[in-house]
Write an enzyme that holds these catalytic residues in place. Sequence first.
Site, PDB file in Angstrom:
ATOM      1  CE  LYS A  78      27.317  33.071   8.515  1.00 23.43           C
ATOM      2  NZ  LYS A  78      27.893  33.872   7.428  1.00 23.43           N
TER       3      LYS A  78
HETATM    4  C1  E4P Z   1      27.693  37.246   8.087  1.00 24.70           C
HETATM    5  O1  E4P Z   1      28.236  36.236   8.437  1.00 24.70           O
HETATM    6  C2  E4P Z   1      27.369  37.580   6.711  1.00 24.70           C
HETATM    7  O2  E4P Z   1      28.217  36.827   5.872  1.00 24.70           O
HETATM    8  C3  E4P Z   1      27.604  39.005   6.343  1.00 24.70           C
HETATM    9  O3  E4P Z   1      28.195  39.727   7.400  1.00 24.70           O
HETATM   10  C4  E4P Z   1      26.481  39.680   5.676  1.00 24.70           C
HETATM   11  O4  E4P Z   1      26.896  40.969   5.327  1.00 24.70           O
HETATM   12  P1  E4P Z   1      26.140  41.858   4.235  1.00 24.70           P
HETATM   13  O5  E4P Z   1      24.898  42.398   4.867  1.00 24.70           O
HETATM   14  O6  E4P Z   1      27.120  42.937   3.904  1.00 24.70           O
HETATM   15  O7  E4P Z   1      25.833  40.947   3.073  1.00 24.70           O
END
Ligand code: E4P
Length: 219
Positions: free
Chosen positions: A87
Amino acid sequence: MKFFIDTANLAQIHEAHDLGVLDGVTTNPSLMAKEGITGHDNIVNHYKAICEITDGDVSAEVIATNYNEIIKEGEALAKLHSKIVVKVPMIKDGVKALRYFSSKGIKTNCTLVFSSGQALLAAKAGATYVSPFIGRLDDVSTDGLSLIEDIRLIYDNYGFKTQILAASVRHPMHIVDCAKIGADVITAPLSAITALLKHPLTDNGLAQFLADHAKGAGK
Ligand code: E4P
């Protein structure tokens, strides 16, 4: 549409896997910290543990923000397990790294995407997944779902293979709306996934069926 769970909590990953609908897992540094996973060895072991539960891709996020360090960290993550997806944040060095990883056959998830221009760049750079954060856009009075629609249109116009991974999903209707729009994947907390099960007419109907059966059972 694929269902990923957005957590580093092993019990929740097990629960979603046991439900039979889990296609993968996404994590981020905040989710790892929430589970108290700190230090290199613990983090590495935790990613391996997640890979043992799910059959699908597991996103592991780099902490580095400069090109050489992103490459080094990403390659080390990718070596942990064949399910690992590196990522990478949507920054200049991240885009360069996406291209590098793509040329090496390493799967990537471009994270922290908030505009269709960013999503276009991620696809051009060969990202496997792009993660538009719809909930965080909603939080600042912007329509997160319309971003998914725009990216779908752009990717379909040119046949980009990058999969749209709707992230920052907060509730079950986000999931349903993403399915209508044609997101390839959603990543959501367990609560949003299991909320899809719920309908009061199902509960009432089942209670009635069971009560009627019980009335006849004694005869
Ligand atoms: C995406 O990969 C992130 O881990 C995640 O969806 C972020 O979500 P949040 O805005 O609820 O922290």
